[in-house]
Scaffold this active site. Sequence first.
Site, PDB file in Angstrom:
ATOM      1  N   ASN A 210       0.861  -1.191   0.000  1.00 20.92           N
ATOM      2  CA  ASN A 210       0.000   0.000   0.000  1.00 20.92           C
ATOM      3  C   ASN A 210       0.891   1.233   0.000  1.00 20.92           C
ATOM      4  O   ASN A 210       2.108   1.125   0.214  1.00 20.92           O
ATOM      5  CB  ASN A 210      -0.943  -0.046   1.215  1.00 20.92           C
ATOM      6  CG  ASN A 210      -0.161  -0.050   2.507  1.00 20.92           C
ATOM      7  OD1 ASN A 210       0.532   0.901   2.827  1.00 20.92           O
ATOM      8  ND2 ASN A 210      -0.228  -1.149   3.250  1.00 20.92           N
ATOM      9  N   ASP A 282      -3.543  -6.787   5.378  1.00 23.22           N
ATOM     10  CA  ASP A 282      -4.430  -7.715   6.093  1.00 23.22           C
ATOM     11  C   ASP A 282      -4.315  -9.137   5.549  1.00 23.22           C
ATOM     12  O   ASP A 282      -4.634 -10.093   6.248  1.00 23.22           O
ATOM     13  CB  ASP A 282      -5.883  -7.243   5.975  1.00 23.22           C
ATOM     14  CG  ASP A 282      -6.123  -6.018   6.851  1.00 23.22           C
ATOM     15  OD1 ASP A 282      -5.470  -5.931   7.905  1.00 23.22           O
ATOM     16  OD2 ASP A 282      -6.935  -5.158   6.467  1.00 23.22           O
ATOM     17  N   LYS A 292       9.207 -16.109 -11.419  1.00 19.06           N
ATOM     18  CA  LYS A 292       8.217 -15.123 -11.850  1.00 19.06           C
ATOM     19  C   LYS A 292       6.993 -15.859 -12.394  1.00 19.06           C
ATOM     20  O   LYS A 292       7.137 -16.738 -13.253  1.00 19.06           O
ATOM     21  CB  LYS A 292       8.854 -14.272 -12.962  1.00 19.06           C
ATOM     22  CG  LYS A 292       7.979 -13.169 -13.467  1.00 19.06           C
ATOM     23  CD  LYS A 292       8.677 -12.434 -14.608  1.00 19.06           C
ATOM     24  CE  LYS A 292       7.714 -11.476 -15.266  1.00 19.06           C
ATOM     25  NZ  LYS A 292       8.056 -11.214 -16.655  1.00 19.06           N
ATOM     26  N   PHE A 326      -4.081   3.042  14.991  1.00 19.40           N
ATOM     27  CA  PHE A 326      -4.631   3.971  14.012  1.00 19.40           C
ATOM     28  C   PHE A 326      -5.797   3.264  13.335  1.00 19.40           C
ATOM     29  O   PHE A 326      -5.769   2.046  13.180  1.00 19.40           O
ATOM     30  CB  PHE A 326      -3.576   4.350  12.966  1.00 19.40           C
ATOM     31  CG  PHE A 326      -2.661   5.450  13.431  1.00 19.40           C
ATOM     32  CD1 PHE A 326      -1.720   5.210  14.416  1.00 19.40           C
ATOM     33  CD2 PHE A 326      -2.759   6.731  12.906  1.00 19.40           C
ATOM     34  CE1 PHE A 326      -0.889   6.228  14.868  1.00 19.40           C
ATOM     35  CE2 PHE A 326      -1.932   7.753  13.344  1.00 19.40           C
ATOM     36  CZ  PHE A 326      -0.991   7.500  14.333  1.00 19.40           C
ATOM     37  N   LYS A 340     -13.047  -0.570  16.759  1.00 14.09           N
ATOM     38  CA  LYS A 340     -11.660  -1.071  16.818  1.00 14.09           C
ATOM     39  C   LYS A 340     -11.026  -0.756  18.175  1.00 14.09           C
ATOM     40  O   LYS A 340     -10.256  -1.554  18.715  1.00 14.09           O
ATOM     41  CB  LYS A 340     -10.813  -0.436  15.699  1.00 14.09           C
ATOM     42  CG  LYS A 340     -11.083  -1.055  14.336  1.00 14.09           C
ATOM     43  CD  LYS A 340     -10.249  -0.416  13.233  1.00 14.09           C
ATOM     44  CE  LYS A 340     -10.775  -0.820  11.870  1.00 14.09           C
ATOM     45  NZ  LYS A 340     -10.166  -0.100  10.757  1.00 14.09           N
ATOM     46  N   LYS A 344      -9.915  -4.116  19.955  1.00 16.74           N
ATOM     47  CA  LYS A 344      -8.479  -4.382  20.089  1.00 16.74           C
ATOM     48  C   LYS A 344      -7.976  -4.013  21.493  1.00 16.74           C
ATOM     49  O   LYS A 344      -6.789  -4.060  21.750  1.00 16.74           O
ATOM     50  CB  LYS A 344      -7.695  -3.625  19.004  1.00 16.74           C
ATOM     51  CG  LYS A 344      -8.112  -4.010  17.587  1.00 16.74           C
ATOM     52  CD  LYS A 344      -7.157  -3.521  16.504  1.00 16.74           C
ATOM     53  CE  LYS A 344      -7.754  -3.727  15.121  1.00 16.74           C
ATOM     54  NZ  LYS A 344      -6.785  -3.989  14.067  1.00 16.74           N
TER      55      LYS A 344
HETATM   56  N1  CTP Z   1      -3.203  -3.676  12.520  1.00 15.32           N
HETATM   57  C1  CTP Z   1      -2.444  -4.715  12.974  1.00 15.32           C
HETATM   58  N2  CTP Z   1      -2.382  -5.897  12.270  1.00 15.32           N
HETATM   59  C2  CTP Z   1      -3.079  -6.044  11.129  1.00 15.32           C
HETATM   60  C3  CTP Z   1      -3.890  -4.986  10.659  1.00 15.32           C
HETATM   61  C4  CTP Z   1      -3.925  -3.812  11.372  1.00 15.32           C
HETATM   62  O1  CTP Z   1      -1.814  -4.589  14.006  1.00 15.32           O
HETATM   63  N3  CTP Z   1      -3.009  -7.184  10.474  1.00 15.32           N
HETATM   64  C5  CTP Z   1      -3.261  -2.438  13.288  1.00 15.32           C
HETATM   65  C6  CTP Z   1      -2.896  -1.194  12.516  1.00 15.32           C
HETATM   66  O2  CTP Z   1      -1.511  -0.897  12.609  1.00 15.32           O
HETATM   67  C7  CTP Z   1      -3.742  -0.126  13.158  1.00 15.32           C
HETATM   68  C8  CTP Z   1      -4.974  -0.880  13.620  1.00 15.32           C
HETATM   69  O3  CTP Z   1      -4.591  -2.259  13.683  1.00 15.32           O
HETATM   70  O4  CTP Z   1      -3.119   0.432  14.298  1.00 15.32           O
HETATM   71  C9  CTP Z   1      -6.149  -0.715  12.706  1.00 15.32           C
HETATM   72  O5  CTP Z   1      -5.772  -0.983  11.377  1.00 15.32           O
HETATM   73  P1  CTP Z   1      -6.787  -0.757  10.161  1.00 15.32           P
HETATM   74  O6  CTP Z   1      -6.083  -1.068   8.879  1.00 15.32           O
HETATM   75  O7  CTP Z   1      -7.460   0.572  10.302  1.00 15.32           O
HETATM   76  O8  CTP Z   1      -7.921  -1.806  10.447  1.00 15.32           O
HETATM   77  P2  CTP Z   1      -7.993  -3.363  10.463  1.00 15.32           P
HETATM   78  O9  CTP Z   1      -7.906  -3.826  11.888  1.00 15.32           O
HETATM   79  O10 CTP Z   1      -6.994  -3.941   9.508  1.00 15.32           O
HETATM   80  O11 CTP Z   1      -9.475  -3.632   9.957  1.00 15.32           O
HETATM   81  P3  CTP Z   1     -10.154  -3.278   8.535  1.00 15.32           P
HETATM   82  O12 CTP Z   1      -9.061  -3.455   7.492  1.00 15.32           O
HETATM   83  O13 CTP Z   1     -11.240  -4.263   8.401  1.00 15.32           O
HETATM   84  O14 CTP Z   1     -10.646  -1.868   8.616  1.00 15.32           O
END
Ligand code: CTP
Length: 406
Positions: A210, A282, A292, A326, A340, A344
Amino acid sequence: MLKGKRVLLGVTGSIAAYKSAYLIRLLQQEGAEVKALITDAGKHFIGIDTLRALTGHEVYTDNFLTDGAWRDSHISLAEWADVYLLAPATANTIAGLACGMAGNLVTSTALAFSSHRIAVAPAMNTAMWCSPAVVDNVSLLRRRGVTIIDPGEGSLACGAQGTGRLAEPEDILAALTAILVTNKPLSGVRIMITAGPTREWLDDVRYISNPSTGKIGFSLTRAALAQGAEVRLVMGPVNELLDDIIAGAELISVESALDMQREVSAGIDTTDVLIMAAAVSDYRPVVRASGKIKKDKDVMTLNLVRNPDILKDIAGRAVNCVLIGFALESANHLENAQRKLADKRLDMIILNDPTSFGAETGSFTLLMKNRGPICIDQASKDNLALSIMEKIADILKERKRTDENN
Ligand code: CTP
């Protein structure tokens, strides 16, 4: 200024070792107690009797003394001292510190100190100071959090003019004072920050990732260091040159979400505050293809598997740690972020949206347990980071008060 502080001085083999005598006096005038270690090479440049008479303590010279005079070990010396000052530090000693060598008492003692309690004042010829090996070693030490007291310019012992002479004792004293005398709100607080994207490889030439640039992570690191915190920065792959930005933090570079999880897990037991600012992927490919992947199909399906939620998983283990996340949301912003925060088990979550990726400024909302949202509109990431540090100091104060009342 240094009343009651204990300085362990490591003297190594440079002509500038003669300045150690004056340095000891200067430190003592400020109220510090000093003990000295010296390498075999250092002994060519200043006498042990001089160091012993000035410090009023035994001067330790190697790991293997057998004459019964040995009262302190490298471990107990590290427990005794508030700070370990290597002055003068030769290129050889700096290489030893960078590699974690324990070949003599001066370098093995360094292994018993956390990087933030080590200050290194290099002294060497200009060509040596500028050599790639020394530049890399010094940069590595800075990244680990060691204070480097840069050498000065002027006449060198070899007759040349240039950079490399030991910093003046007064400058060394000022640097030590900055390490030892701090009234900053986050002094001694150990903060782990994750930042940047993660990279999940599909094959040897492609990955899923990303556009995160790690900017918030840099701002958080700078703000935390400025407030006196010790910072461990776990960083996904980013393009910026980090050295100048985060000098003073321990930098750990990672690629994938699993790498990041491993490093967060390794550091969590020595962390007071975890800030997960990383944009963690994720999902990752079920397998990484070797070589490749060829374009031999019109439609291709990728099989992905969910990555662990690093923050959520660590919450169960890090019960005494302040946890901050975040929330990147493109819809139902507040509702999702609140969910969240609870799900969390976080102390604070910072809501932002995809426009903040790579931008210098953004609009953010800070959400905390049992408090109303705090909106920070169109702020720079540096200002956001300062607000977060203020809130962290508040949370820590509140926890301390609660602990004292229980
Ligand atoms: N985070 C994490 N591990 C992951 C995904 C996210 O520790 N696999 C942490 C991020 O660093 C952030 C928080 O969880 O502090 C929220 O991340 P975000 O991308 O907003 O949400 P997700 O928990 O991934 O949920 P979604 O993608 O469904 O919004």
